[in-house]
Write an enzyme that holds these catalytic residues in place. Structure first.
Site, mmCIF file in Angstrom:
data_model
loop_
_atom_site.group_PDB
_atom_site.id
_atom_site.type_symbol
_atom_site.label_atom_id
_atom_site.label_comp_id
_atom_site.label_asym_id
_atom_site.label_seq_id
_atom_site.Cartn_x
_atom_site.Cartn_y
_atom_site.Cartn_z
ATOM 1 N N ARG A 15 1.537 -1.083 0.244
ATOM 2 C CA ARG A 15 0.085 0.363 0.045
ATOM 3 C C ARG A 15 0.660 1.298 -0.267
ATOM 4 O O ARG A 15 0.197 2.153 -0.646
ATOM 5 C CB ARG A 15 -0.603 -0.325 1.354
ATOM 6 C CG ARG A 15 -1.520 -1.047 1.985
ATOM 7 C CD ARG A 15 -3.102 -0.772 1.346
ATOM 8 N NE ARG A 15 -4.499 -1.159 1.520
ATOM 9 C CZ ARG A 15 -4.448 -3.235 0.903
ATOM 10 N NH1 ARG A 15 -3.980 -3.177 -0.480
ATOM 11 N NH2 ARG A 15 -5.331 -3.869 1.700
ATOM 12 N N GLU A 63 -14.782 -13.719 9.751
ATOM 13 C CA GLU A 63 -14.206 -13.321 8.408
ATOM 14 C C GLU A 63 -14.370 -13.829 7.900
ATOM 15 O O GLU A 63 -13.151 -14.661 7.519
ATOM 16 C CB GLU A 63 -12.801 -11.549 8.629
ATOM 17 C CG GLU A 63 -13.500 -11.532 7.047
ATOM 18 C CD GLU A 63 -12.410 -9.813 7.038
ATOM 19 O OE1 GLU A 63 -11.116 -10.288 7.869
ATOM 20 O OE2 GLU A 63 -12.183 -9.714 5.981
ATOM 21 N N LYS A 97 -18.252 -11.072 9.662
ATOM 22 C CA LYS A 97 -17.404 -9.268 9.369
ATOM 23 C C LYS A 97 -17.311 -10.218 7.134
ATOM 24 O O LYS A 97 -16.377 -11.122 6.551
ATOM 25 C CB LYS A 97 -15.681 -9.586 9.200
ATOM 26 C CG LYS A 97 -15.212 -8.229 8.683
ATOM 27 C CD LYS A 97 -14.154 -8.006 8.924
ATOM 28 C CE LYS A 97 -13.311 -6.882 7.868
ATOM 29 N NZ LYS A 97 -12.294 -6.099 8.237
ATOM 30 N N SER A 106 -14.587 -3.962 3.069
ATOM 31 C CA SER A 106 -14.659 -3.533 1.570
ATOM 32 C C SER A 106 -14.374 -4.533 0.277
ATOM 33 O O SER A 106 -14.899 -3.996 -0.306
ATOM 34 C CB SER A 106 -13.981 -2.018 1.328
ATOM 35 O OG SER A 106 -12.688 -2.034 2.114
ATOM 36 N N GLY A 107 -13.687 -5.388 0.311
ATOM 37 C CA GLY A 107 -12.652 -6.003 -0.577
ATOM 38 C C GLY A 107 -12.466 -5.513 -1.789
ATOM 39 O O GLY A 107 -12.811 -6.165 -3.368
ATOM 40 N N GLY A 108 -12.190 -4.204 -1.741
ATOM 41 C CA GLY A 108 -12.393 -3.606 -3.296
ATOM 42 C C GLY A 108 -12.946 -2.920 -3.754
ATOM 43 O O GLY A 108 -12.479 -2.681 -5.132
ATOM 44 N N ARG A 147 -9.193 -0.512 3.440
ATOM 45 C CA ARG A 147 -9.540 0.566 1.687
ATOM 46 C C ARG A 147 -10.121 1.515 1.608
ATOM 47 O O ARG A 147 -9.809 2.556 1.534
ATOM 48 C CB ARG A 147 -9.078 -0.192 0.753
ATOM 49 C CG ARG A 147 -7.512 -1.365 0.674
ATOM 50 C CD ARG A 147 -7.751 -2.236 -0.292
ATOM 51 N NE ARG A 147 -8.723 -3.237 -0.078
ATOM 52 C CZ ARG A 147 -8.805 -4.569 -0.831
ATOM 53 N NH1 ARG A 147 -8.498 -5.060 -1.861
ATOM 54 N NH2 ARG A 147 -9.587 -5.921 -0.195
#
Ligand code: 13P
Length: 338
Positions: A31, A175, A217, A259-261, A290
């Site tokens: 990142r 998750e 999650k 949010s996964g992208g 993210r």
């Protein structure tokens, strides 16, 4: 009410969600490098501390997930990082899995590891101030996947983790993330995600996990990122609610999506639609990495001394997510608050 249930409810209090700042050193390095910042223990801490000292921590963030490196770091303001977070009234949490590794006999898939010495590590994290934990399992969708083996193995590991976390006074965030990679339809994501979540609860119940002291999650139900199918936000909300209503036991107090992208706006808009149409007993909020940090990181990378400017961007994003967690967000508010 049990102490674990109290902690879970505080994390997902009305208008609050989770800041997932638990990127492993490898992921955080990617990142930072993507915005041309060198990744060092100091740079990782400086960015994260900038977020943790933002105003919105008090109003929009109920819990912060940390990585092993960060929970042991000292704040530039004195004291340890978990103390800095507790002062804002958010609860410090910790990622306790040690990553997803190749699954033996199904090498395209992954199994999450980290059960070895977990009891001892949990005791140490509790002493450091953590009151909740996270373990992430990942699944892929394609013609033959996820396999029964990956669904069973990951559910088993998630349940053993959750039982150990509760034994040590920590709320487990469970998750199971179905990745958005691929060209599958949303219907396929719905079917596979529902099967995965149901299996997780079979195993959690077998392991006598107190579901009232857990948070789920999950991913939202979306078409694959290479699919020709495009759904609008209400369709995404409808499928996501259907999945969770059918597969999550009602004792679970809340659901905090990854949010996964998805972009920051997509993740906000879809959470808002889910809450506007929420016909379940579950609190629905965010546990974004993210989708809470992307714009703030980009801004910070241009001038790492500009703490106030970076915080203003993070505060805006957190406020928008907080509104979405209450079904009160709109495109107009998004623009006006900017
Ligand atoms: P994203 O919101 O970036 O998917 O990260 C959430 C998370 O904690 C993944 O484990």
């Amino acid at each position: 009410m049990s102490e674990l249930n109290n902690i879970a409810l505080k994390i997902i209090e009305e208008g609050k969600g989770v800041l997932a700042a638990d990127e492993s050193t490898g992921t955080m390095t990617k990142r930072l490098n993507s915005v041309n910042v060198e990744s060092t223990p100091e740079s990782r801490l400086t960015f994260r501390e900038t977020l943790f000292t933002s105003e919105s921590m008090k109003t929009c963030i109920g819990g912060v997930i940390l990585y092993d490196e960060t929970i042991k770091q000292s704040s530039s303001l004195g004291g340890k990082i978990p103390d800095l977070i507790s002062k804002t009234s958010a609860i410090p949490g910790i990622k306790v899995d040690t990553g997803a590794k190749v699954l033996a006999n199904s090498p395209d898939e992954k199994i999450t590891e980290g059960l070895d010495n977990l009891r001892e590590r949990l005791k140490e994290y509790y002493k450091l101030g953590a009151r909740f934990t996270k373990w992430r399992a990942v699944y892929i969708i394609s013609k033959n996947y996820p396999s029964k083996l990956s669904i069973f193995s990951n559910a088993h590991a998630l349940a053993r983790y959750a039982a150990l976390a509760q034994e040590n006074g920590l709320v487990p965030i469970v998750e199971p993330e179905v990745l958005m990679d691929g060209n599958h339809y949303a219907e396929e994501c719905l079917k596979k995600t529902s099967e995965i979540i149901k299996k997780c609860y079979d195993e959690l119940i077998l392991n006598k996990v107190d579901l009232k002291g857990t948070i789920l999650k999950p991913n939202m139900i979306l078409p694959g990122n290479k699919a020709s199918e495009k759904l609008n936000t209400n369709e995404i909300a409808e499928l996501t609610l259907k999945c969770l209503k059918d597969s999550v036991p009602t004792e679970v107090p809340g659901i905090a999506f990854l949010s996964g992208g998805q972009s920051e706006i997509e993740a906000t808009e879809n959470l808002n639609s889910i809450n506007k149409n929420n016909n379940t007993s579950f609190k629905m909020t965010y546990s974004y990495g993210r989708a809470l940090q992307q714009s703030a990181l980009k801004f910070w990378s241009k001038d790492t001394k500009n703490t106030k400017g970076t915080q203003a961007i993070f505060n805006h994003r957190a406020k928008m997510c907080s509104l979405a967690a209450q079904g009160k967000w709109s495109q107009n508010i998004e623009k006006q608050d900017n």
